[in-house]
Design a protein around this motif. Structure first.
Motif, PDB file in Angstrom:
ATOM      1  N   VAL A  72       0.866  -1.165   0.000  1.00 18.40           N
ATOM      2  CA  VAL A  72       0.000   0.000   0.000  1.00 18.40           C
ATOM      3  C   VAL A  72       0.909   1.223   0.000  1.00 18.40           C
ATOM      4  N   TYR A  73       0.513   2.218  -0.780  1.00 21.31           N
ATOM      5  CA  TYR A  73       1.245   3.478  -0.835  1.00 21.31           C
ATOM      6  C   TYR A  73       0.254   4.611  -0.590  1.00 21.31           C
ATOM      7  N   SER A  74       0.507   5.397   0.433  1.00 22.45           N
ATOM      8  CA  SER A  74      -0.321   6.546   0.774  1.00 22.45           C
ATOM      9  C   SER A  74       0.551   7.781   0.815  1.00 22.45           C
ATOM     10  N   ASN A  75      -0.091   8.939   0.646  1.00 24.36           N
ATOM     11  CA  ASN A  75       0.686  10.166   0.703  1.00 24.36           C
ATOM     12  C   ASN A  75      -0.146  11.330   1.208  1.00 24.36           C
ATOM     13  N   ILE A  76       0.567  12.345   1.620  1.00 15.37           N
ATOM     14  CA  ILE A  76       0.002  13.652   1.930  1.00 15.37           C
ATOM     15  C   ILE A  76       0.587  14.589   0.882  1.00 15.37           C
ATOM     16  N   SER A  77      -0.293  15.229   0.134  1.00 12.89           N
ATOM     17  CA  SER A  77       0.153  16.072  -0.978  1.00 12.89           C
ATOM     18  C   SER A  77      -0.636  17.371  -1.012  1.00 12.89           C
ATOM     19  N   PRO A  78      -0.039  18.407  -1.588  1.00 20.01           N
ATOM     20  CA  PRO A  78      -0.800  19.636  -1.798  1.00 20.01           C
ATOM     21  C   PRO A  78      -1.972  19.355  -2.735  1.00 20.01           C
ATOM     22  N   THR A  97      -8.375  22.708   3.383  1.00 22.40           N
ATOM     23  CA  THR A  97      -6.960  22.850   3.726  1.00 22.40           C
ATOM     24  C   THR A  97      -6.088  22.682   2.483  1.00 22.40           C
ATOM     25  N   GLU A  98      -4.850  23.075   2.594  1.00 23.28           N
ATOM     26  CA  GLU A  98      -3.914  23.005   1.465  1.00 23.28           C
ATOM     27  C   GLU A  98      -3.519  21.567   1.125  1.00 23.28           C
ATOM     28  N   MET A  99      -3.502  20.702   2.134  1.00 21.83           N
ATOM     29  CA  MET A  99      -3.035  19.328   1.951  1.00 21.83           C
ATOM     30  C   MET A  99      -4.198  18.335   1.998  1.00 21.83           C
ATOM     31  N   VAL A 100      -4.043  17.252   1.230  1.00 25.17           N
ATOM     32  CA  VAL A 100      -5.018  16.161   1.243  1.00 25.17           C
ATOM     33  C   VAL A 100      -4.289  14.846   1.464  1.00 25.17           C
ATOM     34  N   GLY A 101      -5.014  13.892   1.991  1.00 28.52           N
ATOM     35  CA  GLY A 101      -4.489  12.546   2.155  1.00 28.52           C
ATOM     36  C   GLY A 101      -5.025  11.651   1.057  1.00 28.52           C
ATOM     37  N   CYS A 102      -4.194  10.749   0.602  1.00 29.61           N
ATOM     38  CA  CYS A 102      -4.608   9.867  -0.483  1.00 29.61           C
ATOM     39  C   CYS A 102      -4.039   8.469  -0.266  1.00 29.61           C
ATOM     40  N   LEU A 103      -4.918   7.493  -0.352  1.00 29.42           N
ATOM     41  CA  LEU A 103      -4.466   6.115  -0.464  1.00 29.42           C
ATOM     42  C   LEU A 103      -4.276   5.933  -1.969  1.00 29.42           C
ATOM     43  N   SER A 104      -3.036   6.001  -2.403  1.00 28.61           N
ATOM     44  CA  SER A 104      -2.718   6.148  -3.819  1.00 28.61           C
ATOM     45  C   SER A 104      -2.638   4.833  -4.580  1.00 28.61           C
ATOM     46  N   GLN A 105      -1.993   3.843  -4.008  1.00 33.66           N
ATOM     47  CA  GLN A 105      -1.859   2.543  -4.671  1.00 33.66           C
ATOM     48  C   GLN A 105      -2.010   1.443  -3.640  1.00 33.66           C
ATOM     49  N   ASP A 133      -2.672  16.525  11.381  1.00 30.81           N
ATOM     50  CA  ASP A 133      -3.790  17.335  11.856  1.00 30.81           C
ATOM     51  C   ASP A 133      -4.290  18.333  10.826  1.00 30.81           C
ATOM     52  N   ASP A 134      -3.443  18.723   9.881  1.00 33.21           N
ATOM     53  CA  ASP A 134      -3.829  19.718   8.890  1.00 33.21           C
ATOM     54  C   ASP A 134      -4.507  19.100   7.660  1.00 33.21           C
ATOM     55  N   VAL A 135      -4.859  17.824   7.735  1.00 32.03           N
ATOM     56  CA  VAL A 135      -5.527  17.143   6.628  1.00 32.03           C
ATOM     57  C   VAL A 135      -6.941  16.770   7.070  1.00 32.03           C
ATOM     58  N   GLN A 136      -7.918  17.195   6.279  1.00 32.03           N
ATOM     59  CA  GLN A 136      -9.319  16.896   6.573  1.00 32.03           C
ATOM     60  C   GLN A 136      -9.986  16.072   5.488  1.00 32.03           C
ATOM     61  N   ASP A 137      -9.357  15.985   4.340  1.00 30.81           N
ATOM     62  CA  ASP A 137      -9.948  15.280   3.209  1.00 30.81           C
ATOM     63  C   ASP A 137      -9.072  14.105   2.801  1.00 30.81           C
ATOM     64  N   TYR A 138      -9.730  12.954   2.602  1.00 28.32           N
ATOM     65  CA  TYR A 138      -9.039  11.722   2.239  1.00 28.32           C
ATOM     66  C   TYR A 138      -9.662  11.191   0.956  1.00 28.32           C
ATOM     67  N   PHE A 139      -8.815  10.875  -0.017  1.00 31.81           N
ATOM     68  CA  PHE A 139      -9.282  10.414  -1.316  1.00 31.81           C
ATOM     69  C   PHE A 139      -8.691   9.053  -1.664  1.00 31.81           C
ATOM     70  N   ILE A 140      -9.482   8.298  -2.422  1.00 29.80           N
ATOM     71  CA  ILE A 140      -9.032   7.048  -3.031  1.00 29.80           C
ATOM     72  C   ILE A 140      -9.561   7.077  -4.465  1.00 29.80           C
ATOM     73  N   PHE A 141      -8.727   6.711  -5.413  1.00 27.74           N
ATOM     74  CA  PHE A 141      -9.100   6.720  -6.822  1.00 27.74           C
ATOM     75  C   PHE A 141      -9.103   5.281  -7.332  1.00 27.74           C
ATOM     76  N   VAL A 142     -10.268   4.818  -7.779  1.00 32.43           N
ATOM     77  CA  VAL A 142     -10.426   3.430  -8.208  1.00 32.43           C
ATOM     78  C   VAL A 142     -10.683   3.389  -9.711  1.00 32.43           C
ATOM     79  N   SER A 143      -9.899   2.588 -10.397  1.00 34.58           N
ATOM     80  CA  SER A 143     -10.059   2.437 -11.842  1.00 34.58           C
ATOM     81  C   SER A 143     -11.326   1.669 -12.167  1.00 34.58           C
TER      82      SER A 143
END
Length: 184
Positions: A72-78, A97-105, A133-143
Motif C-alpha cells: 500500500v502506498y499513501s501520501n500527503i500532498s498539496p 486545507t492546502e493538503m489532502v491525504g490519499c491512499l494512492s496505490q 492534523d492539517d488534513v481533513q480530506d481523504y481520497f481514493i481513486f479506483v479504476s
C-alpha cells in the motif's frame, strides 16, 4: 503463510516496482472504459512521480517468507497536485486545507486476497494518515472495472464522490474519516 509487514523508506520504493507494474496490468485487465490509458502507466510513470510530488509518503509491503506479495502506498500532498495534464481529480475549492491525504496505490497478489491482508494494510495506511492534523480530506481513486476494490473501500467508510475521465476513475472521499469512522 508467514506474513510480515514492513514500512519502507522512499529510498526503498524500488521494492514495489514489480508489484506496481502488476497493478497496472491488473487494472487494465479489469477496465472497460479507456483501457488503453494504462499502456503508459507503470512504476516509473505512476509511483516515482507521486512520491516526488508528495509532502509525505508512506509505503508498506507485505511479505510471505521474504517474498513481497502486496503493498500500500499513501501520501500527503498539496491539493494542487491533483490537477494536472492527465485530469482534475477533484474540485480544489471543496477542500478547506492546502493538503489532502490519499491512499494512492494498493495491490495484493491474487493468491493472498481474502486472508485479511487488505484490511491490515488499509488500517496501517489510515492510521498513518491520521497523524496529520492539517488534513481533513481523504481520497481514493479506483479504476473502472475494479468493483472488488470499490466495494472494499465502501465497507471501510468511504463513499463515491464522482467519476472523472468519462468514468475511467471513480473518486472516493471521506472528508472527516477519523471523526465519523473508527479504523478497525
Amino acid at each position: 503463510m508467514n506474513l510480515t509487514y514492513e514500512v519502507l523508506s522512499e529510498k526503498e520504493m524500488e521494492a514495489c516496482r514489480d508489484l506496481c507494474n502488476e497493478l497496472m496490468v491488473f487494472q487494465k485487465s479489469k477496465a472497460f472504459i479507456k483501457p488503453e490509458l494504462f499502456d503508459g502507466m507503470n512504476f516509473d510513470t505512476r509511483m516515482v512521480p507521486s512520491i516526488k510530488n508528495a509532502a509525505h509518503n508512506y509505503i508498506v509491503v507485505v511479505k510471505d517468507a521474504g517474498k513481497t506479495v502486496g503493498y500500500v502506498y499513501s501520501n500527503i500532498s498539496p491539493k494542487k497536485t491533483y490537477s494536472n495534464e492527465f485530469a482534475t481529480f477533484f474540485d480544489p475549492t471543496t477542500v478547506a486545507t492546502e493538503m489532502v491525504g490519499c491512499l494512492s496505490q494498493f495491490y495484493i497478489q491474487e493468491e493472498y486476497r481474502q486472508y485479511g491482508v487488505g484490511s491490515v494494510l488499509f488500517k496501517m495506511a489510515m492510521e498513518w494518515l491520521q497523524q496529520f492534523d492539517d488534513v481533513q480530506d481523504y481520497f481514493i481513486f479506483v479504476s473502472n472495472g475494479n468493483d472488488n476494490a470499490l466495494e472494499f473501500y465502501k465497507r471501510k467508510g468511504f463513499s463515491v464522490s464522482h467519476d472523472i475521465l468519462d468514468g475511467f476513475i471513480t473518486v472516493l472521499r471521506n472528508k472527516e474519516y477519523f471523526e465519523n469512522e473508527s479504523v478497525s
